[in-house]
Scaffold this motif. Sequence first.
Motif, PDB file in Angstrom:
ATOM      1  N   CYS A  75       6.122  -5.293  11.240  1.00 29.76           N
ATOM      2  CA  CYS A  75       6.409  -4.967   9.830  1.00 29.76           C
ATOM      3  C   CYS A  75       7.781  -4.307   9.702  1.00 29.76           C
ATOM      4  N   ARG A 100       9.325  -8.657   1.079  1.00 27.09           N
ATOM      5  CA  ARG A 100       8.002  -8.189   0.616  1.00 27.09           C
ATOM      6  C   ARG A 100       6.998  -9.339   0.518  1.00 27.09           C
ATOM      7  N   LEU A 103       6.029  -9.459   4.227  1.00 31.24           N
ATOM      8  CA  LEU A 103       5.420  -8.198   4.663  1.00 31.24           C
ATOM      9  C   LEU A 103       4.900  -7.484   3.418  1.00 31.24           C
ATOM     10  N   PRO A 104       3.791  -7.975   2.849  1.00 33.53           N
ATOM     11  CA  PRO A 104       3.362  -7.501   1.529  1.00 33.53           C
ATOM     12  C   PRO A 104       2.741  -6.109   1.497  1.00 33.53           C
ATOM     13  N   ASP A 105       2.310  -5.580   2.623  1.00 30.22           N
ATOM     14  CA  ASP A 105       1.604  -4.305   2.613  1.00 30.22           C
ATOM     15  C   ASP A 105       2.450  -3.132   3.075  1.00 30.22           C
ATOM     16  N   GLU A 106       3.340  -3.386   4.018  1.00 34.15           N
ATOM     17  CA  GLU A 106       4.117  -2.297   4.594  1.00 34.15           C
ATOM     18  C   GLU A 106       5.391  -2.849   5.224  1.00 34.15           C
ATOM     19  N   ARG A 146       9.979   3.994   5.208  1.00 33.96           N
ATOM     20  CA  ARG A 146       8.797   3.155   5.140  1.00 33.96           C
ATOM     21  C   ARG A 146       8.464   2.895   3.680  1.00 33.96           C
ATOM     22  N   TRP A 147       8.040   1.676   3.418  1.00 34.52           N
ATOM     23  CA  TRP A 147       7.526   1.286   2.105  1.00 34.52           C
ATOM     24  C   TRP A 147       6.091   0.805   2.323  1.00 34.52           C
ATOM     25  N   ARG A 148       5.211   1.266   1.461  1.00 36.84           N
ATOM     26  CA  ARG A 148       3.819   0.799   1.487  1.00 36.84           C
ATOM     27  C   ARG A 148       3.445   0.311   0.101  1.00 36.84           C
ATOM     28  N   LYS A 149       2.691  -0.758   0.075  1.00 39.06           N
ATOM     29  CA  LYS A 149       2.204  -1.288  -1.190  1.00 39.06           C
ATOM     30  C   LYS A 149       1.313  -0.226  -1.846  1.00 39.06           C
ATOM     31  N   SER A 150       1.500  -0.062  -3.153  1.00 37.19           N
ATOM     32  CA  SER A 150       0.684   0.914  -3.871  1.00 37.19           C
ATOM     33  C   SER A 150      -0.764   0.472  -3.898  1.00 37.19           C
ATOM     34  N   ALA A 151      -1.663   1.450  -3.759  1.00 31.83           N
ATOM     35  CA  ALA A 151      -3.102   1.136  -3.752  1.00 31.83           C
ATOM     36  C   ALA A 151      -3.590   0.708  -5.110  1.00 31.83           C
TER      37      ALA A 151
END
Length: 151
Positions: A75, A100, A103-106, A146-151
């Motif tokens: 990722c 994105r 790597l859609p989640d992180e 780090r980037w994480r997809k918002s919940a």
Amino acid sequence: MPEPMIRPARSDEYDEVARVWMESWVSTGLEGASDSLLAKLRARVRMEIEKGWSLYVADDNGKLAAMLALHLPDCYLDQLFVAPEYQADGLGRQLLAFTRQHLPDEIWLRCVRENEKAWRWYEREGFAFEKEEVEPTNGRVMKYYRWRKSA
């Protein structure tokens, strides 16, 4: 004018990818262009491909406008460099949107601390600063994001 098309890099383009990488890096003001830098980047492109890079280019009617290197299993967005004449035209955002999709989640990345323009841009694009560490291979302080997809 149509936007450049993002596509996988071809092996016959690796030298041109290294040239775009060098020109973009030099545009940061952190290092000057040189034959030795270009040779180092040419060798690194080939080495990183062998180690698992997914390498993409932004193709503007046959002219390479940018390069993007991802290490998908980790990722990791390893390199995103836009040729100077294409900077500030939204191509970086287009490449980040492409990343994105893959790597859609992180996504994690790092950039040189002195490259303030880059890390401020990543912060505006939703990446969170995590830490700084010295990169032993070149002695530069790297900022990790780090980037994480918002919940």
